[in-house]
Design a protein around this motif. Structure first.
Motif, PDB file in Angstrom:
ATOM      1  N   GLY A 238     -10.213  -3.619  15.308  1.00  0.00           N
ATOM      2  CA  GLY A 238     -10.063  -5.062  15.462  1.00  0.00           C
ATOM      3  C   GLY A 238     -11.214  -5.873  14.901  1.00  0.00           C
ATOM      4  N   ALA A 239     -12.159  -5.229  14.212  1.00  0.00           N
ATOM      5  CA  ALA A 239     -13.298  -5.941  13.642  1.00  0.00           C
ATOM      6  C   ALA A 239     -12.953  -6.634  12.333  1.00  0.00           C
ATOM      7  CB  ALA A 239     -14.463  -4.978  13.416  1.00  0.00           C
ATOM      8  N   ARG A 240     -11.796  -6.298  11.796  1.00  0.00           N
ATOM      9  CA  ARG A 240     -11.381  -6.836  10.502  1.00  0.00           C
ATOM     10  C   ARG A 240      -9.865  -7.011  10.534  1.00  0.00           C
ATOM     11  NH1 ARG A 240     -13.425  -5.736   5.023  1.00  0.00           N
ATOM     12  NH2 ARG A 240     -11.686  -6.020   3.608  1.00  0.00           N
ATOM     13  N   PRO A 241      -9.373  -8.143  10.064  1.00  0.00           N
ATOM     14  CA  PRO A 241      -7.923  -8.289   9.982  1.00  0.00           C
ATOM     15  C   PRO A 241      -7.384  -7.390   8.876  1.00  0.00           C
ATOM     16  CG  PRO A 241      -8.975 -10.164   8.947  1.00  0.00           C
ATOM     17  CD  PRO A 241     -10.068  -9.318   9.552  1.00  0.00           C
ATOM     18  N   GLY A 242      -6.142  -7.002   9.006  1.00  0.00           N
ATOM     19  CA  GLY A 242      -5.565  -6.181   7.955  1.00  0.00           C
ATOM     20  C   GLY A 242      -4.224  -5.622   8.345  1.00  0.00           C
ATOM     21  N   ASP A 243      -3.539  -5.124   7.369  1.00  0.00           N
ATOM     22  CA  ASP A 243      -2.227  -4.514   7.540  1.00  0.00           C
ATOM     23  C   ASP A 243      -2.417  -3.173   8.236  1.00  0.00           C
ATOM     24  OD1 ASP A 243       0.109  -2.996   7.184  1.00  0.00           O
ATOM     25  OD2 ASP A 243       0.572  -3.969   5.270  1.00  0.00           O
ATOM     26  N   ARG A 244      -1.984  -3.084   9.474  1.00  0.00           N
ATOM     27  CA  ARG A 244      -2.201  -1.875  10.263  1.00  0.00           C
ATOM     28  C   ARG A 244      -1.408  -0.690   9.714  1.00  0.00           C
ATOM     29  NH1 ARG A 244      -5.010  -2.787  14.827  1.00  0.00           N
ATOM     30  NH2 ARG A 244      -4.017  -1.150  16.050  1.00  0.00           N
ATOM     31  N   ARG A 245      -0.248  -0.964   9.116  1.00  0.00           N
ATOM     32  CA  ARG A 245       0.520   0.138   8.517  1.00  0.00           C
ATOM     33  C   ARG A 245      -0.216   0.686   7.305  1.00  0.00           C
ATOM     34  NH1 ARG A 245       5.544  -3.370   8.645  1.00  0.00           N
ATOM     35  NH2 ARG A 245       4.600  -4.275  10.401  1.00  0.00           N
ATOM     36  N   ALA A 246      -0.802  -0.190   6.506  1.00  0.00           N
ATOM     37  CA  ALA A 246      -1.596   0.265   5.354  1.00  0.00           C
ATOM     38  C   ALA A 246      -2.818   1.036   5.837  1.00  0.00           C
ATOM     39  CB  ALA A 246      -2.011  -0.915   4.485  1.00  0.00           C
ATOM     40  N   ALA A 247      -3.447   0.562   6.904  1.00  0.00           N
ATOM     41  CA  ALA A 247      -4.617   1.253   7.455  1.00  0.00           C
ATOM     42  C   ALA A 247      -4.227   2.643   7.951  1.00  0.00           C
ATOM     43  CB  ALA A 247      -5.235   0.431   8.580  1.00  0.00           C
ATOM     44  N   LEU A 248      -3.086   2.738   8.619  1.00  0.00           N
ATOM     45  CA  LEU A 248      -2.628   4.039   9.116  1.00  0.00           C
ATOM     46  C   LEU A 248      -2.350   4.991   7.955  1.00  0.00           C
ATOM     47  CD1 LEU A 248      -1.737   5.981  11.336  1.00  0.00           C
ATOM     48  CD2 LEU A 248       0.506   4.859  11.303  1.00  0.00           C
ATOM     49  N   ARG A 249      -1.671   4.515   6.937  1.00  0.00           N
ATOM     50  CA  ARG A 249      -1.361   5.383   5.788  1.00  0.00           C
ATOM     51  C   ARG A 249      -2.636   5.847   5.097  1.00  0.00           C
ATOM     52  NH1 ARG A 249       0.705   9.494   4.551  1.00  0.00           N
ATOM     53  NH2 ARG A 249       1.141   9.840   2.365  1.00  0.00           N
ATOM     54  N   ALA A 250      -3.569   4.930   4.883  1.00  0.00           N
ATOM     55  CA  ALA A 250      -4.842   5.296   4.257  1.00  0.00           C
ATOM     56  C   ALA A 250      -5.592   6.308   5.125  1.00  0.00           C
ATOM     57  CB  ALA A 250      -5.694   4.058   4.011  1.00  0.00           C
ATOM     58  N   ALA A 251      -5.598   6.100   6.431  1.00  0.00           N
ATOM     59  CA  ALA A 251      -6.282   7.019   7.346  1.00  0.00           C
ATOM     60  C   ALA A 251      -5.672   8.412   7.268  1.00  0.00           C
ATOM     61  CB  ALA A 251      -6.214   6.492   8.779  1.00  0.00           C
TER      62      ALA A 251
ATOM     63  N   SER B 251      -9.638   9.132  15.428  1.00  0.00           N
ATOM     64  CA  SER B 251      -9.586   8.074  16.437  1.00  0.00           C
ATOM     65  C   SER B 251      -8.782   6.871  15.926  1.00  0.00           C
ATOM     66  CB  SER B 251     -11.013   7.644  16.806  1.00  0.00           C
ATOM     67  OG  SER B 251     -10.978   6.575  17.718  1.00  0.00           O
ATOM     68  N   ALA B 252      -9.013   6.488  14.688  1.00  0.00           N
ATOM     69  CA  ALA B 252      -8.285   5.351  14.104  1.00  0.00           C
ATOM     70  C   ALA B 252      -6.793   5.638  14.035  1.00  0.00           C
ATOM     71  CB  ALA B 252      -8.835   5.037  12.710  1.00  0.00           C
ATOM     72  N   VAL B 253      -6.427   6.854  13.664  1.00  0.00           N
ATOM     73  CA  VAL B 253      -5.003   7.215  13.593  1.00  0.00           C
ATOM     74  C   VAL B 253      -4.369   7.092  14.975  1.00  0.00           C
ATOM     75  CG1 VAL B 253      -3.415   9.173  13.256  1.00  0.00           C
ATOM     76  CG2 VAL B 253      -5.121   8.628  11.514  1.00  0.00           C
ATOM     77  N   ARG B 254      -5.037   7.599  16.002  1.00  0.00           N
ATOM     78  CA  ARG B 254      -4.502   7.479  17.372  1.00  0.00           C
ATOM     79  C   ARG B 254      -4.305   6.017  17.745  1.00  0.00           C
ATOM     80  NH1 ARG B 254      -8.083  11.643  18.294  1.00  0.00           N
ATOM     81  NH2 ARG B 254      -9.659  10.240  19.099  1.00  0.00           N
TER      82      ARG B 254
END
Length: 136
Positions: free
Chosen positions: A78-91, A121-124
């Motif tokens: 939550g420290a940065r806005p962003g597309d959570r689905r993109a973040a999950l895929r990248a992770a 942790s980010a993926v969870r």
């Protein structure tokens, strides 16, 4: 070929070079005033990855993936806005890559231990939190 220019790291998996440009571009542009379209941002990221693969080293590649890890964990936390689905895929892509490093010679697997923990942790978090980030 000298050990400093080993290319064994290039044989791991094609997913990072295929998947990361679009997802990383989405994460990078989430906080910028877009001067470029999402397609232009993805193309610029694709060129960056291509340069790393064609002319980089494993060390430079791992630094790039650490940068991606930072973007992902900032979105997940939550420290940065962003597309959570993109973040999950990248992770998921970077985590899979880092797990495969165990089969390569050298220190790559050990060097990425902290990133693997952060990505796990980010993926969870990204899998359990609502896509809009509303936890309450």
């Amino acid at each position: 070929m000298s050990p400093r220019r080993s290319l064994v790291w290039l044989g791991l998996t094609p997913e990072p070079e295929r998947e990361l440009p679009t997802t990383v571009a989405a994460l990078r542009t989430a906080v910028r005033d877009l001067a470029h379209t999402p397609a232009e941002a993805a193309q610029a990221e694709r060129h960056r990855v291509e340069r790393l693969i064609l002319h980089g080293t494993q060390q430079r590649w791992l630094r790039y993936l650490a940068e991606v890890t930072g973007l992902v964990t900032a979105v997940a936390g939550g420290a940065r806005p962003g597309d959570r689905r993109a973040a999950l895929r990248a992770a998921e892509v970077v985590l899979d890559h880092h797990r495969m490093l165990i089969g390569l010679p050298g220190t790559g697997y050990g060097r990425t231990a902290a990133d693997r923990r952060a990505l796990e942790s980010a993926v969870r978090t990204l899998r359990t939190a609502p896509p809009d980030g509303d936890r309450g």
